[in-house]
Design a protein around this motif. Structure first.
Motif, PDB file in Angstrom:
ATOM      1  N   TRP A 177       1.007  10.501  -3.021  1.00  0.00           N
ATOM      2  CA  TRP A 177      -0.060  10.003  -2.139  1.00  0.00           C
ATOM      3  C   TRP A 177      -0.506   8.599  -2.582  1.00  0.00           C
ATOM      4  O   TRP A 177      -0.663   7.697  -1.771  1.00  0.00           O
ATOM      5  N   GLU A 178      -0.677   8.431  -3.909  1.00  0.00           N
ATOM      6  CA  GLU A 178      -1.111   7.138  -4.449  1.00  0.00           C
ATOM      7  C   GLU A 178      -0.095   6.044  -4.122  1.00  0.00           C
ATOM      8  O   GLU A 178      -0.459   4.912  -3.846  1.00  0.00           O
ATOM      9  N   GLU A 179       1.186   6.414  -4.173  1.00  0.00           N
ATOM     10  CA  GLU A 179       2.216   5.409  -3.870  1.00  0.00           C
ATOM     11  C   GLU A 179       2.159   4.982  -2.395  1.00  0.00           C
ATOM     12  O   GLU A 179       2.439   3.825  -2.067  1.00  0.00           O
ATOM     13  N   ILE A 180       1.818   5.905  -1.526  1.00  0.00           N
ATOM     14  CA  ILE A 180       1.688   5.536  -0.100  1.00  0.00           C
ATOM     15  C   ILE A 180       0.535   4.532   0.050  1.00  0.00           C
ATOM     16  O   ILE A 180       0.677   3.510   0.726  1.00  0.00           O
ATOM     17  N   LEU A 181      -0.578   4.823  -0.615  1.00  0.00           N
ATOM     18  CA  LEU A 181      -1.736   3.921  -0.525  1.00  0.00           C
ATOM     19  C   LEU A 181      -1.404   2.547  -1.110  1.00  0.00           C
ATOM     20  O   LEU A 181      -1.784   1.510  -0.576  1.00  0.00           O
ATOM     21  N   GLN A 182      -0.658   2.553  -2.208  1.00  0.00           N
ATOM     22  CA  GLN A 182      -0.252   1.283  -2.827  1.00  0.00           C
ATOM     23  C   GLN A 182       0.626   0.474  -1.863  1.00  0.00           C
ATOM     24  O   GLN A 182       0.497  -0.747  -1.753  1.00  0.00           O
ATOM     25  N   THR A 183       1.527   1.173  -1.151  1.00  0.00           N
ATOM     26  CA  THR A 183       2.395   0.488  -0.195  1.00  0.00           C
ATOM     27  C   THR A 183       1.555  -0.143   0.907  1.00  0.00           C
ATOM     28  O   THR A 183       1.815  -1.273   1.339  1.00  0.00           O
ATOM     29  N   MET A 184       0.530   0.579   1.358  1.00  0.00           N
ATOM     30  CA  MET A 184      -0.373   0.008   2.367  1.00  0.00           C
ATOM     31  C   MET A 184      -1.022  -1.257   1.826  1.00  0.00           C
ATOM     32  O   MET A 184      -1.102  -2.270   2.521  1.00  0.00           O
ATOM     33  N   ASP A 185      -1.519  -1.190   0.579  1.00  0.00           N
ATOM     34  CA  ASP A 185      -2.153  -2.367  -0.020  1.00  0.00           C
ATOM     35  C   ASP A 185      -1.176  -3.543  -0.075  1.00  0.00           C
ATOM     36  O   ASP A 185      -1.539  -4.677   0.222  1.00  0.00           O
ATOM     37  N   ASP A 186       0.071  -3.250  -0.461  1.00  0.00           N
ATOM     38  CA  ASP A 186       1.074  -4.312  -0.567  1.00  0.00           C
ATOM     39  C   ASP A 186       1.348  -4.939   0.803  1.00  0.00           C
ATOM     40  O   ASP A 186       1.561  -6.145   0.911  1.00  0.00           O
ATOM     41  N   LEU A 187       1.365  -4.124   1.855  1.00  0.00           N
ATOM     42  CA  LEU A 187       1.608  -4.655   3.206  1.00  0.00           C
ATOM     43  C   LEU A 187       0.425  -5.502   3.680  1.00  0.00           C
ATOM     44  O   LEU A 187       0.601  -6.545   4.297  1.00  0.00           O
ATOM     45  N   ARG A 188      -0.780  -5.032   3.369  1.00  0.00           N
ATOM     46  CA  ARG A 188      -1.967  -5.812   3.749  1.00  0.00           C
ATOM     47  C   ARG A 188      -2.009  -7.139   2.991  1.00  0.00           C
ATOM     48  O   ARG A 188      -2.447  -8.156   3.528  1.00  0.00           O
ATOM     49  N   ALA A 189      -1.532  -7.131   1.740  1.00  0.00           N
ATOM     50  CA  ALA A 189      -1.552  -8.359   0.928  1.00  0.00           C
ATOM     51  C   ALA A 189      -0.699  -9.462   1.555  1.00  0.00           C
ATOM     52  O   ALA A 189      -0.932 -10.643   1.304  1.00  0.00           O
ATOM     53  N   VAL A 190       0.294  -9.089   2.379  1.00  0.00           N
ATOM     54  CA  VAL A 190       1.101 -10.111   3.070  1.00  0.00           C
ATOM     55  C   VAL A 190       0.722 -10.164   4.557  1.00  0.00           C
ATOM     56  O   VAL A 190       1.494 -10.607   5.395  1.00  0.00           O
TER      57      VAL A 190
ATOM     58  N   ILE B  37       6.268   3.136   7.387  1.00  0.00           N
ATOM     59  CA  ILE B  37       6.564   3.951   6.196  1.00  0.00           C
ATOM     60  C   ILE B  37       6.984   5.340   6.661  1.00  0.00           C
ATOM     61  O   ILE B  37       6.325   5.950   7.500  1.00  0.00           O
ATOM     62  N   MET B  38       8.090   5.819   6.105  1.00  0.00           N
ATOM     63  CA  MET B  38       8.589   7.153   6.428  1.00  0.00           C
ATOM     64  C   MET B  38       8.268   8.018   5.215  1.00  0.00           C
ATOM     65  O   MET B  38       8.688   7.704   4.101  1.00  0.00           O
ATOM     66  N   ILE B  39       7.455   9.045   5.403  1.00  0.00           N
ATOM     67  CA  ILE B  39       7.040   9.822   4.235  1.00  0.00           C
ATOM     68  C   ILE B  39       7.724  11.200   4.211  1.00  0.00           C
ATOM     69  O   ILE B  39       8.202  11.695   5.236  1.00  0.00           O
ATOM     70  N   GLY B  40       7.765  11.759   3.007  1.00  0.00           N
ATOM     71  CA  GLY B  40       8.446  13.041   2.855  1.00  0.00           C
ATOM     72  C   GLY B  40       9.753  12.917   2.097  1.00  0.00           C
ATOM     73  O   GLY B  40      10.577  13.821   2.092  1.00  0.00           O
ATOM     74  N   VAL B  41       9.967  11.752   1.432  1.00  0.00           N
ATOM     75  CA  VAL B  41      11.198  11.588   0.664  1.00  0.00           C
ATOM     76  C   VAL B  41      10.960  11.699  -0.845  1.00  0.00           C
ATOM     77  O   VAL B  41      11.889  11.502  -1.628  1.00  0.00           O
ATOM     78  N   GLY B  42       9.720  12.019  -1.240  1.00  0.00           N
ATOM     79  CA  GLY B  42       9.469  12.227  -2.669  1.00  0.00           C
ATOM     80  C   GLY B  42       8.386  11.329  -3.250  1.00  0.00           C
ATOM     81  O   GLY B  42       8.166  11.324  -4.466  1.00  0.00           O
ATOM     82  N   GLU B  43       7.711  10.586  -2.380  1.00  0.00           N
ATOM     83  CA  GLU B  43       6.648   9.688  -2.831  1.00  0.00           C
ATOM     84  C   GLU B  43       5.366  10.470  -3.141  1.00  0.00           C
ATOM     85  O   GLU B  43       5.192  11.588  -2.674  1.00  0.00           O
TER      86      GLU B  43
END
Ligand code: SF4
Ligand code: SF4
Length: 289
Positions: free
Chosen positions: A210-223, A202-208
């Motif tokens: 904090w919650e969206e970063i955590l959600q992305t982590m959850d989505d990656l762990r789900a697969v 994940i590349m951060i600093g494009v406008g996301e």
């Protein structure tokens, strides 16, 4: 128009070259190869090359996509170079690499998206230098399952495919990719061979948020993704996407903790972290897992 943010001090790295480094550069020129390390002007190049890690870009230097954060030239690619796998293997030997990352531009013009060349490159490197661990950072092959299978059958040490950004910003940041297709690919790779760890970045600093970063982590762990890297987006040229925010080293540390808490086996998180940064350590870990 918003003003361009000033780069904080922790992103300023000192560049020093050694004779060793110049030798490696000459090898690359001689083999007509492209490294992401050089072309993306990666700030970690001295450390990585000294640690005998490098990232090669195969399938040419012209991408059929034009993601808004990426400095790779886009347009209509030239033909396929079938000698490329052998040249990459040769460079891996000459550079004495311990870990190599093989990535490519997106080749949506090819039926298999270039999967066969990926497989051949893995095989050529393994034959030429068996002690070098091989990670592939693949494009989404337009969701083509057979292409993914071709790469998995060549048995890389790590299968890496980057989600890059959160769901909401994907259409803006990655022109032709979709968030869902990325998750689907990662989930499929895990199902095809659970012995090959999957990885994403994940590349951060494009406008996301904090919650969206955590959600992305959850989505990656789900697969079942087990290796995660998080780094600061830096604008490559004035034509590219603006940096929305610079995260502090403390925030990166907090994200690493969040990742570990979620069950990722390995998390690299820091302002200068790139997908292949410290990749050799992840591969060593992978061997025992
Ligand atoms: Fe190359 Fe990746 Fe290291 Fe950067 S982080 S120098 S792209 S291997
Ligand atoms: Fe860059 Fe990859 Fe997007 Fe092509 S597909 S523009 S190489 S990030």
């Amino acid at each position: 128009d918003e003003p361009v943010l000033r780069r904080p001090d922790w992103l300023k790295v000192q560049l020093k070259t050694t004779g060793d480094f110049q030798d490696l550069k000459k090898i690359m020129r001689g083999e007509r190869l492209h490294t992401v390390c050089e072309e993306a002007r990666c700030p970690n190049i001295y450390e990585c090359w000294a640690n005998r890690t490098a990232t090669f870009m195969i399938l040419g230097d012209t991408c059929t996509r034009a993601c808004r954060f990426c400095a790779v030239h886009s347009g209509k690619p030239t033909e396929l170079d079938l000698q490329e796998p052998a040249r990459v293997a040769d460079a891996v030997v000459k550079m004495g690499l311990r870990h190599v990352v093989v990535t490519s531009v997106a080749r949506d013009d090819l039926e298999d998206g270039g999967a066969l060349v990926f497989a051949k490159t893995i095989e050529a490197i393994r034959t030429a230098r068996p002690e070098c661990s091989i990670e592939v950072l693949i494009p989404d092959f337009m969701g083509n399952r057979a292409s993914l299978q071709t790469v998995m059958d060549a048995h890389p040490a790590i299968l890496n495919h980057n989600v890059e950004t959160v769901k909401r910003l994907t259409p803006r940041v990655r022109s032709k990719a979709t968030y869902e297709r990325t998750l689907e690919l990662l989930g499929r790779a895990y199902e095809m061979n659970q012995g090959i760890p999957t990885k994403s970045s994940i590349m951060i600093g494009v406008g996301e948020t904090w919650e969206e970063i955590l959600q992305t982590m959850d989505d990656l762990r789900a697969v079942n993704v087990s290796i995660l890297t998080i780094g600061q987006y830096l604008q490559p040229t004035r034509k590219h996407l603006r940096v929305a925010r610079y995260y502090t080293p403390e925030e990166f540390k907090a994200l690493k903790d969040e990742g570990i808490k979620r069950g990722f086996r390995h998390v690299e998180s820091g302002p200068l972290v790139r997908s292949s940064y410290h990749a050799h350590e992840q591969a060593t870990g992978a061997a025992g897992a």
